[in-house]
Design a protein around this motif. Structure first.
Motif, mmCIF file in Angstrom:
data_model
loop_
_atom_site.group_PDB
_atom_site.id
_atom_site.type_symbol
_atom_site.label_atom_id
_atom_site.label_comp_id
_atom_site.label_asym_id
_atom_site.label_seq_id
_atom_site.Cartn_x
_atom_site.Cartn_y
_atom_site.Cartn_z
ATOM 1 N N LYS A 1 0.831 -1.203 0.000
ATOM 2 C CA LYS A 1 0.000 0.000 0.000
ATOM 3 C C LYS A 1 0.866 1.254 0.000
ATOM 4 C CE LYS A 1 -3.601 2.368 2.678
ATOM 5 N NZ LYS A 1 -4.499 2.306 3.858
ATOM 6 N N TRP A 2 1.867 1.293 0.869
ATOM 7 C CA TRP A 2 2.718 2.481 0.956
ATOM 8 C C TRP A 2 3.562 2.663 -0.309
ATOM 9 C CZ3 TRP A 2 5.045 3.917 6.382
ATOM 10 C CH2 TRP A 2 3.995 4.224 7.257
ATOM 11 N N LEU A 3 4.071 1.574 -0.865
ATOM 12 C CA LEU A 3 4.835 1.694 -2.104
ATOM 13 C C LEU A 3 3.958 2.226 -3.233
ATOM 14 C CD1 LEU A 3 7.090 -1.483 -2.080
ATOM 15 C CD2 LEU A 3 7.888 0.847 -2.499
ATOM 16 N N ASN A 4 2.751 1.696 -3.355
ATOM 17 C CA ASN A 4 1.848 2.161 -4.412
ATOM 18 C C ASN A 4 1.480 3.628 -4.226
ATOM 19 O OD1 ASN A 4 1.657 -0.189 -5.981
ATOM 20 N ND2 ASN A 4 0.130 -1.082 -4.614
ATOM 21 N N GLN A 5 1.274 4.048 -2.985
ATOM 22 C CA GLN A 5 0.958 5.451 -2.735
ATOM 23 C C GLN A 5 2.145 6.350 -3.080
ATOM 24 O OE1 GLN A 5 -0.419 5.416 1.348
ATOM 25 N NE2 GLN A 5 -2.546 5.048 0.747
ATOM 26 N N ALA A 6 3.358 5.877 -2.776
ATOM 27 C CA ALA A 6 4.549 6.655 -3.125
ATOM 28 C C ALA A 6 4.678 6.804 -4.641
ATOM 29 C CB ALA A 6 5.793 5.986 -2.547
ATOM 30 N N ILE A 7 4.361 5.736 -5.373
ATOM 31 C CA ILE A 7 4.423 5.784 -6.837
ATOM 32 C C ILE A 7 3.326 6.682 -7.393
ATOM 33 C CG2 ILE A 7 4.155 4.392 -8.928
ATOM 34 C CD1 ILE A 7 5.387 2.037 -7.255
ATOM 35 N N GLU A 8 2.102 6.519 -6.877
ATOM 36 C CA GLU A 8 0.965 7.284 -7.389
ATOM 37 C C GLU A 8 1.093 8.769 -7.120
ATOM 38 O OE1 GLU A 8 -2.231 5.346 -5.424
ATOM 39 O OE2 GLU A 8 -2.157 3.566 -6.725
ATOM 40 N N THR A 9 1.703 9.140 -5.983
ATOM 41 C CA THR A 9 1.870 10.561 -5.675
ATOM 42 C C THR A 9 3.151 11.126 -6.274
ATOM 43 O OG1 THR A 9 2.882 9.982 -3.539
ATOM 44 C CG2 THR A 9 0.528 10.446 -3.547
ATOM 45 N N GLN A 10 3.866 10.287 -7.020
ATOM 46 C CA GLN A 10 5.058 10.705 -7.771
ATOM 47 C C GLN A 10 6.127 11.313 -6.867
ATOM 48 O OE1 GLN A 10 3.424 13.213 -10.945
ATOM 49 N NE2 GLN A 10 3.125 11.404 -12.214
ATOM 50 N N VAL A 11 6.383 10.650 -5.735
ATOM 51 C CA VAL A 11 7.497 11.093 -4.916
ATOM 52 C C VAL A 11 8.789 10.822 -5.676
ATOM 53 C CG1 VAL A 11 6.193 10.510 -2.836
ATOM 54 C CG2 VAL A 11 7.905 8.916 -3.690
ATOM 55 N N ASN A 12 9.843 11.506 -5.303
ATOM 56 C CA ASN A 12 11.122 11.330 -5.981
ATOM 57 C C ASN A 12 11.702 9.958 -5.662
ATOM 58 O OD1 ASN A 12 13.328 12.166 -7.554
ATOM 59 N ND2 ASN A 12 14.461 12.800 -5.736
ATOM 60 N N GLU A 13 11.979 9.154 -6.696
ATOM 61 C CA GLU A 13 12.538 7.810 -6.558
ATOM 62 C C GLU A 13 11.778 6.965 -5.529
ATOM 63 O OE1 GLU A 13 14.413 6.512 -8.565
ATOM 64 O OE2 GLU A 13 15.880 7.900 -9.373
ATOM 65 N N PRO A 14 10.531 6.622 -5.822
ATOM 66 C CA PRO A 14 9.710 5.910 -4.833
ATOM 67 C C PRO A 14 10.225 4.523 -4.464
ATOM 68 C CG PRO A 14 8.650 5.915 -6.985
ATOM 69 C CD PRO A 14 9.804 6.857 -7.076
ATOM 70 N N THR A 15 11.013 3.890 -5.334
ATOM 71 C CA THR A 15 11.507 2.543 -5.033
ATOM 72 C C THR A 15 12.934 2.534 -4.484
ATOM 73 O OG1 THR A 15 12.323 2.175 -7.296
ATOM 74 C CG2 THR A 15 10.028 1.573 -6.838
ATOM 75 N N ALA A 16 13.494 3.705 -4.238
ATOM 76 C CA ALA A 16 14.851 3.768 -3.695
ATOM 77 C C ALA A 16 14.876 3.265 -2.260
ATOM 78 C CB ALA A 16 15.386 5.198 -3.754
ATOM 79 N N MET A 17 15.881 2.463 -1.931
ATOM 80 C CA MET A 17 16.028 1.992 -0.554
ATOM 81 C C MET A 17 17.502 1.972 -0.182
ATOM 82 S SD MET A 17 15.135 -2.074 -0.854
ATOM 83 C CE MET A 17 16.147 -3.192 -1.859
ATOM 84 N N ILE A 18 17.767 2.332 1.049
ATOM 85 C CA ILE A 18 19.122 2.298 1.591
ATOM 86 C C ILE A 18 19.387 0.881 2.089
ATOM 87 C CG2 ILE A 18 20.669 3.214 3.364
ATOM 88 C CD1 ILE A 18 18.815 5.747 3.301
ATOM 89 N N VAL A 19 20.502 0.303 1.659
ATOM 90 C CA VAL A 19 20.888 -1.041 2.087
ATOM 91 C C VAL A 19 22.097 -0.923 3.005
ATOM 92 C CG1 VAL A 19 21.660 -3.326 1.349
ATOM 93 C CG2 VAL A 19 20.059 -2.023 -0.070
ATOM 94 N N ALA A 20 21.953 -1.418 4.227
ATOM 95 C CA ALA A 20 23.036 -1.367 5.204
ATOM 96 C C ALA A 20 23.623 -2.768 5.384
ATOM 97 C CB ALA A 20 22.531 -0.842 6.538
ATOM 98 N N THR A 21 24.951 -2.837 5.306
ATOM 99 C CA THR A 21 25.696 -4.058 5.564
ATOM 100 C C THR A 21 26.764 -3.708 6.592
ATOM 101 O OG1 THR A 21 27.141 -3.546 3.689
ATOM 102 C CG2 THR A 21 25.276 -5.003 3.252
ATOM 103 N N SER A 22 27.706 -4.620 6.804
ATOM 104 C CA SER A 22 28.810 -4.301 7.715
ATOM 105 C C SER A 22 30.106 -4.819 7.140
ATOM 106 C CB SER A 22 28.579 -4.908 9.103
ATOM 107 O OG SER A 22 28.561 -6.316 9.031
ATOM 108 N N THR A 23 31.202 -4.133 7.465
ATOM 109 C CA THR A 23 32.521 -4.565 7.049
ATOM 110 C C THR A 23 32.959 -5.742 7.923
ATOM 111 O OG1 THR A 23 33.687 -3.106 8.589
ATOM 112 C CG2 THR A 23 33.081 -2.184 6.442
ATOM 113 N N PRO A 24 33.988 -6.487 7.508
ATOM 114 C CA PRO A 24 34.436 -7.625 8.318
ATOM 115 C C PRO A 24 34.827 -7.250 9.749
ATOM 116 C CG PRO A 24 35.349 -7.785 6.119
ATOM 117 C CD PRO A 24 34.681 -6.441 6.205
#
Length: 216
Positions: free
Chosen positions: A34-57
């Motif tokens: 629902k939230w993704l579709n609303q972000a797309i429908e309201t034309q937010v900037n880069e609605p599918t962008a997501m920050i991916v966090a990992t860790s170094t060794p």
């Protein structure tokens, strides 16, 4: 030269939307959709962008932004270079976190879970859908590695483009998909006076989800 930045007076109120317990389905992926579709429908900037966090060794956090390509079988799917910095970190530690941030809707989704590679067949299928230049770029970019100049990468791109004129561009073995299986999903809705609405879904041993309201 400016050395210090004093930003303590920059603030805004969040008041356009709310999120209550009655708004929450038992399955968090219903609300994700629902939230993704609303972000797309309201034309937010880069609605599918997501920050991916990992860790170094050695335990340092590491983040970057990618584009979500699918929500499939309760998994968040994206594609990238397996030999990139994030790819090497994922290979060493398959526990990751994701954040979606939609400023225009005053919303965030935070995800914590485990990540695994998609099958070669699934990666092939998505790669074949990509634009021609994107496929060529995936083949020639030594992602995250040092390069001498932009001209260097553009020359590699031009050379590889000529190789495949009028031909199918094959997926390189070091490029493909990842799927994140969440253990925790938090929905954050901005509210006034910094009393934000936060709800956490935690996956239980039987596969169901337990829901908690969190303090803002």
């Amino acid at each position: 030269m400016v050395k210090d930045l004093h930003l303590e007076n920059i603030r805004r109120e969040y008041s356009s939307l709310s999120l209550g317990r009655k708004d929450l389905p038992d399955d968090p992926f219903e609300l994700v959709g629902k939230w993704l579709n609303q972000a797309i429908e309201t034309q937010v900037n880069e609605p599918t962008a997501m920050i991916v966090a990992t860790s170094t060794p050695d335990g340092y956090p590491s983040v970057r932004t990618v584009l979500l390509k699918e929500v499939l079988d309760e998994q968040f799917v994206f594609y990238s270079n397996y030999e990139s910095r994030k790819g090497q970190q994922i290979a060493a530690n398959p526990h990751v976190a994701l954040t979606f941030l939609w400023h225009e809707l005053e919303r965030q989704i935070h995800v914590e879970g485990d990540i695994h590679r998609l099958s070669p067949e699934e990666s092939d299928a998505y790669f074949a859908m990509r634009p021609y230049k994107s496929r060529v770029g995936a083949r020639i970019s030594p992602q995250s590695q040092h390069i001498p100049s932009r001209e260097y990468i553009m020359m590699r791109f031009a050379s590889e483009s000529l190789r495949f004129v009028g031909r199918e561009v094959p997926r390189p073995a070091n490029w493909g998909g990842w799927a994140v299986v969440p253990r925790r999903i938090e929905f954050w809705q901005g509210r006034d006076s910094r009393l934000h609405d936060r709800f956490l879904y935690e996956r239980q041993a039987d596969g169901s989800w337990e829901i908690h309201r969190l303090a803002p």
